[in-house]
Design an enzyme around this catalytic site. Structure first.
Site, PDB file in Angstrom:
ATOM      1  N   ASN A  74      -7.413 -30.964   8.202  1.00  0.00           N
ATOM      2  CA  ASN A  74      -7.191 -29.526   8.056  1.00  0.00           C
ATOM      3  C   ASN A  74      -7.231 -28.825   9.406  1.00  0.00           C
ATOM      4  O   ASN A  74      -7.494 -29.443  10.438  1.00  0.00           O
ATOM      5  CB  ASN A  74      -8.217 -28.921   7.095  1.00  0.00           C
ATOM      6  CG  ASN A  74      -7.558 -27.960   6.114  1.00  0.00           C
ATOM      7  OD1 ASN A  74      -7.108 -26.901   6.509  1.00  0.00           O
ATOM      8  ND2 ASN A  74      -7.498 -28.350   4.841  1.00  0.00           N
ATOM      9  N   PHE A 132      -6.851 -20.987   5.783  1.00  0.00           N
ATOM     10  CA  PHE A 132      -7.951 -21.292   6.690  1.00  0.00           C
ATOM     11  C   PHE A 132      -7.575 -21.031   8.149  1.00  0.00           C
ATOM     12  O   PHE A 132      -8.424 -20.982   9.004  1.00  0.00           O
ATOM     13  CB  PHE A 132      -8.365 -22.758   6.569  1.00  0.00           C
ATOM     14  CG  PHE A 132      -8.939 -23.102   5.226  1.00  0.00           C
ATOM     15  CD1 PHE A 132      -9.751 -22.217   4.542  1.00  0.00           C
ATOM     16  CD2 PHE A 132      -8.656 -24.320   4.646  1.00  0.00           C
ATOM     17  CE1 PHE A 132     -10.284 -22.545   3.314  1.00  0.00           C
ATOM     18  CE2 PHE A 132      -9.187 -24.662   3.411  1.00  0.00           C
ATOM     19  CZ  PHE A 132     -10.002 -23.766   2.743  1.00  0.00           C
ATOM     20  N   PRO A 151      -3.212 -27.549   1.521  1.00  0.00           N
ATOM     21  CA  PRO A 151      -2.525 -26.575   2.380  1.00  0.00           C
ATOM     22  C   PRO A 151      -3.515 -25.674   3.100  1.00  0.00           C
ATOM     23  O   PRO A 151      -4.499 -25.223   2.519  1.00  0.00           O
ATOM     24  CB  PRO A 151      -1.671 -25.785   1.384  1.00  0.00           C
ATOM     25  CG  PRO A 151      -1.373 -26.777   0.306  1.00  0.00           C
ATOM     26  CD  PRO A 151      -2.607 -27.622   0.186  1.00  0.00           C
ATOM     27  N   CYS A 152      -3.220 -25.410   4.369  1.00  0.00           N
ATOM     28  CA  CYS A 152      -4.246 -24.849   5.244  1.00  0.00           C
ATOM     29  C   CYS A 152      -3.991 -23.417   5.674  1.00  0.00           C
ATOM     30  O   CYS A 152      -4.743 -22.880   6.482  1.00  0.00           O
ATOM     31  CB  CYS A 152      -4.375 -25.729   6.487  1.00  0.00           C
ATOM     32  SG  CYS A 152      -2.803 -25.905   7.392  1.00  0.00           S
ATOM     33  N   GLN A 153      -2.930 -22.760   5.162  1.00  0.00           N
ATOM     34  CA  GLN A 153      -2.597 -21.445   5.706  1.00  0.00           C
ATOM     35  C   GLN A 153      -3.762 -20.463   5.618  1.00  0.00           C
ATOM     36  O   GLN A 153      -3.997 -19.677   6.525  1.00  0.00           O
ATOM     37  CB  GLN A 153      -1.394 -20.849   4.961  1.00  0.00           C
ATOM     38  CG  GLN A 153      -0.101 -21.584   5.217  1.00  0.00           C
ATOM     39  CD  GLN A 153       0.162 -22.662   4.180  1.00  0.00           C
ATOM     40  OE1 GLN A 153      -0.765 -23.240   3.621  1.00  0.00           O
ATOM     41  NE2 GLN A 153       1.413 -22.939   3.925  1.00  0.00           N
TER      42      GLN A 153
END
Length: 457
Positions: A194, A154, A150-152
């Site tokens: 990502n 970043f 999960p990329c939130q």
């Protein structure tokens, strides 16, 4: 159209074995399913995304056996999220092995530390589950691992909203579990999708740590062809996806193999129609707010005048799923109409410009583009998971409809085929669509990697 010419590359029946981590609804997996890989295991924390993965695995299992009619029977039952398993009984009665297969291969577990997060599962238990799936499939070697934590934390938006708290966000460390799986199964390579912010988080320290962690287990990690990582950010629109979506595709490989970065543009798509919002969705039925169907199959309104993108989306489909419009407050609908009129004149609505009677937010110094239309004749902007909270950033361009996108319209922008059913409540469906890798992009990745790994070997 080039997509039809390239699929499927794996014509000789050679199977490459893949593990999918942080699977979501399976947008990344979709391209690998379609291109003849054997998907040994998928790990995903969300219950409803796992149900979607199961339904998609059923689709490919039945397609291999030339028995999609029974899949279509399942779709016609209109299974809501409260009776999925009951409706699947008609499939299990004919293919009883499927129930066990899905329970083994689709692993509904959350990476993390149970002592900190009661919902998390120890990494050793997840590894054991993946080994069980490999044993079930008589697989002794994994060729490839795919996925993206999960990329939130970043993302630039995430960092702007979370401020300094992002530095301590445990999601920054989820790549360590990905590394543990890579170290356990020792694939030839892995692909790590990502957001661009992963390259600049903590002024580059996060990405440096990621590379060092993988180097420590004997893997080289590349962000692209350029030595300057920031030059390796991809816009999937440049590859033929009908959406601006900037991402990085990190490619890792066992260092002794001395690979180079693959050419994902080798299979990029060319269309015989404009790259626009209306190209993607104009053949779907118009809806008033609150109208449509969440689970039932709606008929296509016409077979005439379809462009090649729409023909591709309709392949192996009996109708339209997940196409129900949100209800909307009258005040918001007035705002949508203003935003649509501006968009049709090439303008973006600024929140400050709204009549005072329509303003409900005290904050008039940031997020002034909070109402955004997917312009009719332009390439759509990025669809993200926030679409689950409201539709203000995903407004339909038709002034007569004046509403936000349905799940199916968002899925069309993301390039999910119409026969792809999203399970769960509508909010969960929106999250699944917004978080996904566009399947057309994953197809290009899968084709490129198949040929790359075959030729390198």
């Amino acid at each position: 159209m080039d997509y039809f010419r390239h699929t499927i590359v794996n014509k000789k029946g050679v199977k490459m074995n893949v593990i999918d981590l942080f699977s979501g609804a399976g947008g990344l997996t979709e391209g690998f399913h379609k291109n003849g890989y054997r998907v040994v295991a998928q790990v995903e924390k969300d219950r409803w995304a796992c149900e979607t993965l199961k339904t998609r695995a059923i689709y490919y299992y039945l397609k291999e056996r030339n028995d999609l009619d029974i899949y279509f029977q399942y779709l016609r039952l209109g299974a809501g999220y409260r009776n999925i398993e009951a409706c699947r009984r008609l499939i299990y009665e004919k293919y009883p092995e499927l129930e066990e297969k899905l329970s083994i291969e689709i692993i509904n577990k959350k990476f993390g530390q149970p002592e900190v997060d009661p919902e998390a599962t120890e990494i050793t238990e997840i590894i054991t589950s993946i080994h069980s799936a490999a044993e079930y499939n008589d697989v002794t070697e994994i060729d490839l691992i795919i996925g993206g934590p999960p990329c939130q934390s970043f993302s630039l938006v995430g960092r702007g909203r979370m401020r300094d708290a992002v530095l301590d966000d445990p999601r920054n460390m989820l790549f360590l579990y990905y590394k543990d799986i890579v170290n356990e199964f020792r694939p030839k390579a892995f692909i790590f999708e990502n957001v661009p912010g992963i390259l600049s988080a903590k002024k580059g320290a996060v990405f440096k740590q990621i590379k060092e962690e993988f180097s420590g287990i004997g893997y080289t990690l590349l962000s692209g062809h350029s030595e300057n990582d920031k030059e390796n950010i991809l816009d999937f629109a440049d590859y033929g996806v009908l959406q601006h979506r900037k991402r990085v595709l990190l490619f890792g490989y066992r260092s002794e193999l001395n690979y180079h970065y693959p050419d994902f543009g080798e299979y990029k798509l060319e269309w015989n129609c404009p790259k626009s919002t209306m190209t993607a969705i104009s053949d779907l039925p118009g809806l008033e707010p609150g109208k449509g169907e969440d689970f039932s199959v709606a008929p296509y309104p016409s077979l005439l005048g379809l462009n090649d993108y729409q023909c591709l989306m309709r392949e192996d489909s009996i109708g339209i799923l997940n196409h129900k419009a949100r209800p909307i407050q009258e005040k918001d609908r007035e705002i949508y109409k203003i935003a649509i009129e501006r968009a049709n004149n090439g303008l973006q609505l600024n929140y400050k410009e709204l009549p005072e009677k329509l303003k409900t937010h005290n904050n008039q110094s940031s997020f002034l583009d909070r109402f955004k239309v997917h312009k009719m004749d332009s390439l759509p902007h990025t669809v993200v998971a926030h679409i689950s909270k409201d539709g203000h950033y995903n407004i339909h361009p038709d002034l007569k409809q004046a509403r936000s996108f349905t799940v199916r319209e968002a899925a069309r922008i993301q390039s999910f085929p119409d026969n792809f059913k999203f399970e769960g409540p509508r909010t969960a469906q929106y999250i699944q669509v917004g978080n996904a890798v566009p399947p057309l992009m994953s197809g290009m990745i899968a084709q490129s990697l198949f040929n790359f790994l075959r030729d390198a070997n």
